[in-house]
Scaffold this motif. Structure first.
Motif, PDB file in Angstrom:
ATOM      1  N   VAL A 105       0.769  -1.157  -0.060  1.00 28.13           N
ATOM      2  CA  VAL A 105       0.099   0.141   0.039  1.00 28.13           C
ATOM      3  C   VAL A 105       0.884   1.141   0.069  1.00 28.13           C
ATOM      4  O   VAL A 105       0.654   2.289  -0.784  1.00 28.13           O
ATOM      5  CB  VAL A 105      -0.874  -0.133   1.188  1.00 28.13           C
ATOM      6  CG1 VAL A 105      -1.346   1.379   1.608  1.00 28.13           C
ATOM      7  CG2 VAL A 105      -2.299  -0.894   0.857  1.00 28.13           C
ATOM      8  N   ALA A 106       2.112   1.255   0.828  1.00 31.51           N
ATOM      9  CA  ALA A 106       2.943   2.264   0.816  1.00 31.51           C
ATOM     10  C   ALA A 106       3.805   2.484  -0.019  1.00 31.51           C
ATOM     11  O   ALA A 106       4.951   3.052   0.189  1.00 31.51           O
ATOM     12  CB  ALA A 106       3.206   2.507   2.677  1.00 31.51           C
ATOM     13  N   VAL A 107       3.874   1.603  -1.077  1.00 30.00           N
ATOM     14  CA  VAL A 107       5.193   1.275  -1.849  1.00 30.00           C
ATOM     15  C   VAL A 107       5.531   2.742  -2.595  1.00 30.00           C
ATOM     16  O   VAL A 107       6.840   2.999  -2.852  1.00 30.00           O
ATOM     17  CB  VAL A 107       5.099   0.206  -2.817  1.00 30.00           C
ATOM     18  CG1 VAL A 107       3.971   0.411  -3.909  1.00 30.00           C
ATOM     19  CG2 VAL A 107       6.340  -0.200  -3.410  1.00 30.00           C
ATOM     20  N   THR A 108       4.488   3.324  -3.039  1.00 29.41           N
ATOM     21  CA  THR A 108       4.684   4.643  -3.773  1.00 29.41           C
ATOM     22  C   THR A 108       5.278   5.783  -2.882  1.00 29.41           C
ATOM     23  O   THR A 108       5.526   6.843  -3.474  1.00 29.41           O
ATOM     24  CB  THR A 108       3.515   4.970  -4.698  1.00 29.41           C
ATOM     25  OG1 THR A 108       2.657   4.994  -3.658  1.00 29.41           O
ATOM     26  CG2 THR A 108       3.401   4.171  -5.677  1.00 29.41           C
ATOM     27  N   LEU A 109       5.096   5.579  -1.624  1.00 24.44           N
ATOM     28  CA  LEU A 109       5.333   6.927  -0.860  1.00 24.44           C
ATOM     29  C   LEU A 109       6.599   7.011  -0.529  1.00 24.44           C
ATOM     30  O   LEU A 109       7.361   6.048  -0.341  1.00 24.44           O
ATOM     31  CB  LEU A 109       4.449   6.844   0.708  1.00 24.44           C
ATOM     32  CG  LEU A 109       3.046   6.567   0.450  1.00 24.44           C
ATOM     33  CD1 LEU A 109       2.453   6.419   1.844  1.00 24.44           C
ATOM     34  CD2 LEU A 109       2.451   7.995  -0.121  1.00 24.44           C
ATOM     35  N   PRO A 110       7.298   8.263  -0.659  1.00 27.71           N
ATOM     36  CA  PRO A 110       8.801   8.484  -0.631  1.00 27.71           C
ATOM     37  C   PRO A 110       9.322   8.031   1.038  1.00 27.71           C
ATOM     38  O   PRO A 110      10.138   7.561   1.341  1.00 27.71           O
ATOM     39  CB  PRO A 110       8.740   9.852  -0.730  1.00 27.71           C
ATOM     40  CG  PRO A 110       7.501  10.517  -0.310  1.00 27.71           C
ATOM     41  CD  PRO A 110       6.341   9.592  -0.911  1.00 27.71           C
ATOM     42  N   ARG A 111       8.271   8.416   2.097  1.00 29.44           N
ATOM     43  CA  ARG A 111       8.685   7.848   3.526  1.00 29.44           C
ATOM     44  C   ARG A 111       7.555   7.161   4.031  1.00 29.44           C
ATOM     45  O   ARG A 111       6.904   7.590   5.012  1.00 29.44           O
ATOM     46  CB  ARG A 111       8.764   9.411   4.242  1.00 29.44           C
ATOM     47  CG  ARG A 111      10.193   9.891   3.990  1.00 29.44           C
ATOM     48  CD  ARG A 111      10.451  11.194   4.821  1.00 29.44           C
ATOM     49  NE  ARG A 111      10.353  10.802   6.248  1.00 29.44           N
ATOM     50  CZ  ARG A 111      11.163  10.231   7.010  1.00 29.44           C
ATOM     51  NH1 ARG A 111      12.119   9.565   6.539  1.00 29.44           N
ATOM     52  NH2 ARG A 111      10.935   9.722   8.162  1.00 29.44           N
ATOM     53  N   GLY A 112       7.450   5.845   3.515  1.00 27.63           N
ATOM     54  CA  GLY A 112       6.429   5.190   3.666  1.00 27.63           C
ATOM     55  C   GLY A 112       6.690   4.262   5.257  1.00 27.63           C
ATOM     56  O   GLY A 112       5.750   3.561   5.773  1.00 27.63           O
ATOM     57  N   GLY A 113       7.934   4.289   5.699  1.00 19.42           N
ATOM     58  CA  GLY A 113       8.174   3.417   6.762  1.00 19.42           C
ATOM     59  C   GLY A 113       7.277   3.346   8.148  1.00 19.42           C
ATOM     60  O   GLY A 113       6.624   2.196   8.484  1.00 19.42           O
ATOM     61  N   LEU A 114       7.029   4.528   8.458  1.00 12.07           N
ATOM     62  CA  LEU A 114       6.309   4.885   9.575  1.00 12.07           C
ATOM     63  C   LEU A 114       5.009   4.590   9.282  1.00 12.07           C
ATOM     64  O   LEU A 114       4.272   3.978  10.210  1.00 12.07           O
ATOM     65  CB  LEU A 114       6.600   6.430   9.841  1.00 12.07           C
ATOM     66  CG  LEU A 114       6.386   6.653  11.530  1.00 12.07           C
ATOM     67  CD1 LEU A 114       7.312   5.638  12.419  1.00 12.07           C
ATOM     68  CD2 LEU A 114       6.671   8.104  11.941  1.00 12.07           C
ATOM     69  N   LEU A 115       4.335   4.778   8.176  1.00 12.36           N
ATOM     70  CA  LEU A 115       3.210   4.626   7.873  1.00 12.36           C
ATOM     71  C   LEU A 115       2.871   3.272   7.813  1.00 12.36           C
ATOM     72  O   LEU A 115       1.610   2.745   8.261  1.00 12.36           O
ATOM     73  CB  LEU A 115       2.626   5.282   6.476  1.00 12.36           C
ATOM     74  CG  LEU A 115       0.989   5.600   6.279  1.00 12.36           C
ATOM     75  CD1 LEU A 115       0.536   6.268   7.454  1.00 12.36           C
ATOM     76  CD2 LEU A 115       1.037   6.181   4.799  1.00 12.36           C
ATOM     77  N   VAL A 116       3.630   2.416   7.383  1.00 14.96           N
ATOM     78  CA  VAL A 116       3.657   0.946   7.251  1.00 14.96           C
ATOM     79  C   VAL A 116       3.431   0.382   8.678  1.00 14.96           C
ATOM     80  O   VAL A 116       2.409  -0.224   8.788  1.00 14.96           O
ATOM     81  CB  VAL A 116       4.642   0.269   6.363  1.00 14.96           C
ATOM     82  CG1 VAL A 116       4.675  -1.294   6.525  1.00 14.96           C
ATOM     83  CG2 VAL A 116       4.796   0.615   5.199  1.00 14.96           C
TER      84      VAL A 116
END
Lengths: 58, 219, 252
Positions: B148-159
């Motif tokens: 889901v968060a693959v396209t976000l530049p800073r997705g780590g926290l969101l994951v």
């Protein structure tokens, strides 16, 4: 503390959250409508709204 | 498919030692707990299984955002999307590779941490067994979050934020099975079987959801 | 074909312009009905007698239960919209589940806070980690996560598709909430209104509860339609701004 405290606090908080939600939605809607009206006034129209008679201000 | 598995395994072992960092994080989290609750050995042995499980959960989430991100950066994600193999299978294999490289070391390291927490042998064995069975579910759930968060530049926290709520059932049954092994009246088998069922359920739902998200995250 | 006839066909709702026309027509009625029902419900809630066991605190139920019910219904509406997004690529479905997420978060918050205020005098504690409370709290976190995901992405249609996947995966939580009180024997009382064999609750409490539940449900639909309308307008504004910029760039 009597039970009335809990009852009125819970009604108060629910009322506050609900009112905030309603106000937020209404205010957001007003703002969007104003933006649309401004765009309309500046001569832009949706492509489907009218035959392309408008002369867009550049 | 085997080639993909081997490639992913090789990459994750070679690239910066992600597995080692995960284990180090796991140990650090567990080592910090006694400073917080005090060095009371009885208390530690009582909360030990829960602490080890939470530590493993956090450590398993640590590397998840990289699951598809590296593929996206070097463009091989598009190749995977266009392959004739079904995408669900590809995601499943990638999850397995991630689990083998990053989560299995945590399971292997857990007995050592159990000793730190003054747990007896039965409890250590139970925690290790439940982690072995339950942790694949964490990876499968995490794959959805990572996709889901693959396209976000800073997705780590969101994951982590998206995935942690869904991991709650795994944690509940993992910990309750570990406790059931130690405390006599509670039977060990029912929570353990539920944990197994959860893992199998997410083994299906996770790759399907992740594949769906990956297809839609592209343009 | 007249406008009113066309609107009766559900599929025509796919057209945002039609939706706006319909919304403009029914919103005044819907909001008036909601206000009326809230007035009746609040009057009933405070005029009925208290429970002999729970005293006045039983009145908290009249907001707590409808809010909790809505927190689940809102998620179901979002899940249906998510299916609409992924299967039919329905343009309104995208907007619908994005607009519903903040509403669901707000109703879940109300349910949690009132439940906590009810628990303090009844159970003697603000919060217990039992199955029902914990799963509703997880639901709240999921709403916030979905909102965060929607905000983190720039492209609205991609954000809608990706969060639709997340909503569907998160739907496994809803049955857990619904049946948590039956599966685990916990402090929270089991369902007493909707169950086989009729409600176990006295008619005296049932009447205000039902009125309030309907009022809350109508409030949700009113706000949802308004929020969808706002979102459609927001997207139109941004499209037209982009068009204006392009025109200005071409002619300037």
């Amino acid at each position: 503390m009597g039970h009335a405290f809990y009852v009125y606090t819970s009604y108060g908080i629910s009322g506050f959250v609900t009112l905030a939600l309603v106000l937020w939605t209404v205010i957001d809607g007003r703002a969007r409508r104003r933006e649309l009206a401004e765009l309309e006034a500046s001569g832009l129209r949706r492509r489907s709204a009218a035959p392309m008679a408008e002369t867009p201000r550049s | 498919m085997t080639a993909l598995l081997l490639r992913d395994l090789k990459l994750s072992i070679r690239a910066g030692g992600g597995a080692l960092i995960g284990v180090l994080f796991f140990m650090t989290v567990v080592a910090v707990i006694p400073f917080g609750v005090g060095p009371d050995l009885n208390l530690l042995s009582r909360i030990g299984p829960a602490i080890v499980w939470i530590g493993a959960l956090l450590a398993a989430l640590l590397g998840l955002d990289r699951l598809f991100q590296t593929e996206r950066e070097d463009g091989s994600l598009d190749l995977l999307l266009m392959q004739e193999h079904p995408l669900v299978l590809v995601v499943l294999v990638k999850c397995l590779a991630h689990w083998l490289a990053n989560v299995l070391p945590l399971v292997i390291a857990s007995p050592l941490l159990g000793l730190f927490m003054n747990m007896d042998e039965v409890a250590i064995g139970a925690v290790m067994l439940t982690l072995l069975v339950g942790s694949p579910a964490l990876t499968f759930i995490g794959a959805v979050g990572a996709a889901v968060a693959v396209t976000l530049p800073r997705g780590g926290l969101l994951v982590s934020i998206l995935v942690l709520p869904l991991c709650v059932p795994v944690l509940i049954f993992g910990v309750s099975a570990s406790y059931a092994a130690v405390e006599d009246p509670a039977p060990f088998l029912p929570p353990f079987l539920i944990l197994t069922a959860i893992t199998m359920f997410f083994a299906v739902l996770g790759p399907v959801g992740a594949a769906l998200a990956l297809r839609n995250a592209g343009d | 074909m007249t406008e009113s006839l066309a609107i009766t066909k559900f599929s025509d709702l796919a057209n945002p312009t039609r939706f706006l026309a319909l919304a403009a027509r029914i919103l005044p009625w819907l909001s008036a009905l909601t206000t009326l029902l809230f007035a009746v419900g609040l009057y009933l809630a405070f005029s009925t007698e208290g429970d002999y066991q729970q005293g006045d605190t039983v009145r908290i139920m009249y907001v707590h239960v409808p809010a909790a019910w809505l927190s689940m219904m809102c998620y179901s509406v979002m899940a249906l919209s998510a299916i609409g997004t992924l299967v039919w690529r329905h343009p309104l479905a995208d907007v619908s589940h994005k607009a519903a997420a903040p509403l669901g978060a707000a109703f879940t918050l109300i349910a949690l806070v009132t439940g906590s205020l009810w628990g303090k005098p009844m159970w003697g504690t603000w919060w217990v980690w039992d199955a029902r409370l914990t799963s509703v709290f997880v639901l709240f976190l999921m709403y916030l996560g979905i909102i965060a995901l929607n905000r983190a992405m720039d492209d609205p249609s991609r954000a809608a598709r990706v969060s639709a996947v997340l909503i569907l995966v998160g739907f496994v939580n809803i049955p857990i909430i619904k049946f948590s009180v039956d599966w685990w024997n916990t402090l929270h009382q089991p369902a007493s209104v909707i169950r086989l064999g009729g409600p176990t609750i006295d008619g005296e409490f049932l009447r205000p509860l039902l009125v309030m539940a309907v009022a809350f449900t109508l409030l949700f639909f009113t706000l949802h339609i308004m929020a969808i309308r706002n979102e459609i307008w927001r997207r139109r504004v941004s499209t037209q701004r982009r068009m204006a910029a392009r025109l200005a760039g071409r002619e300037g």
